[in-house]
Write an enzyme that holds these catalytic residues in place. Structure first.
Site, PDB file in Angstrom:
ATOM      1  N   HIS A   1      26.726 174.564  42.272  1.00 12.87           N
ATOM      2  CA  HIS A   1      28.011 175.147  42.669  1.00 12.87           C
ATOM      3  C   HIS A   1      28.012 175.466  44.169  1.00 12.87           C
ATOM      4  CE1 HIS A   1      31.800 177.178  41.996  1.00 12.87           C
ATOM      5  NE2 HIS A   1      31.329 178.292  42.526  1.00 12.87           N
TER       6      HIS A   1
ATOM      7  N   ASP B   1      28.285 172.293  46.117  1.00 12.25           N
ATOM      8  CA  ASP B   1      29.649 171.787  46.009  1.00 12.25           C
ATOM      9  C   ASP B   1      30.566 172.493  47.003  1.00 12.25           C
ATOM     10  OD1 ASP B   1      31.668 170.164  44.761  1.00 12.25           O
ATOM     11  OD2 ASP B   1      32.340 171.950  43.660  1.00 12.25           O
TER      12      ASP B   1
END
Length: 107
Positions: free
Chosen positions: A79, A82
């Protein structure tokens, strides 16, 4: 003596820094749209500073991972990566849009 940040704190810091970088890039677009190119360039530089900070943190994390010979990948790590990738892409696009607004004004 400052406490050593935990792995979770480092990842959360990367996420926050990525969000800040993207936010500054978005502010650059809004400033350019209002023909405030001085502010637009300042916001792009601010975004670059956030990205540079995140890159240093990311490099330290990777170096530590290699040194420990561990490769545990977590959802939070993915995450965070990202967020950084999206922030970098958004920053690049923001720079192009600021240029386009500038060219439109010049013509």
């Amino acid at each position: 003596m400052a406490a050593i940040p935990t792995h979770l704190e480092i990842l959360m810091g990367l996420i926050i820094t990525g969000c800040n970088a993207k936010g500054a890039a978005f502010e650059a677009i809004k400033a350019a749209k209002k023909q405030n190119f001085v502010q637009a360039l300042q916001k792009l530089q601010e975004s670059d500073q956030f990205l540079s900070q995140a890159q240093q943190t990311q490099s330290q994390m990777l170096t530590e991972t290699v040194a420990k010979k561990q490769s545990t990948v977590t959802f939070l790590m993915i995450h965070a990566q990202d967020h950084l990738m999206n922030a970098r892409t958004f920053r690049d696009l923001a720079g192009e849009l600021v240029d386009v607004y500038q060219q439109l004004l010049d013509h």
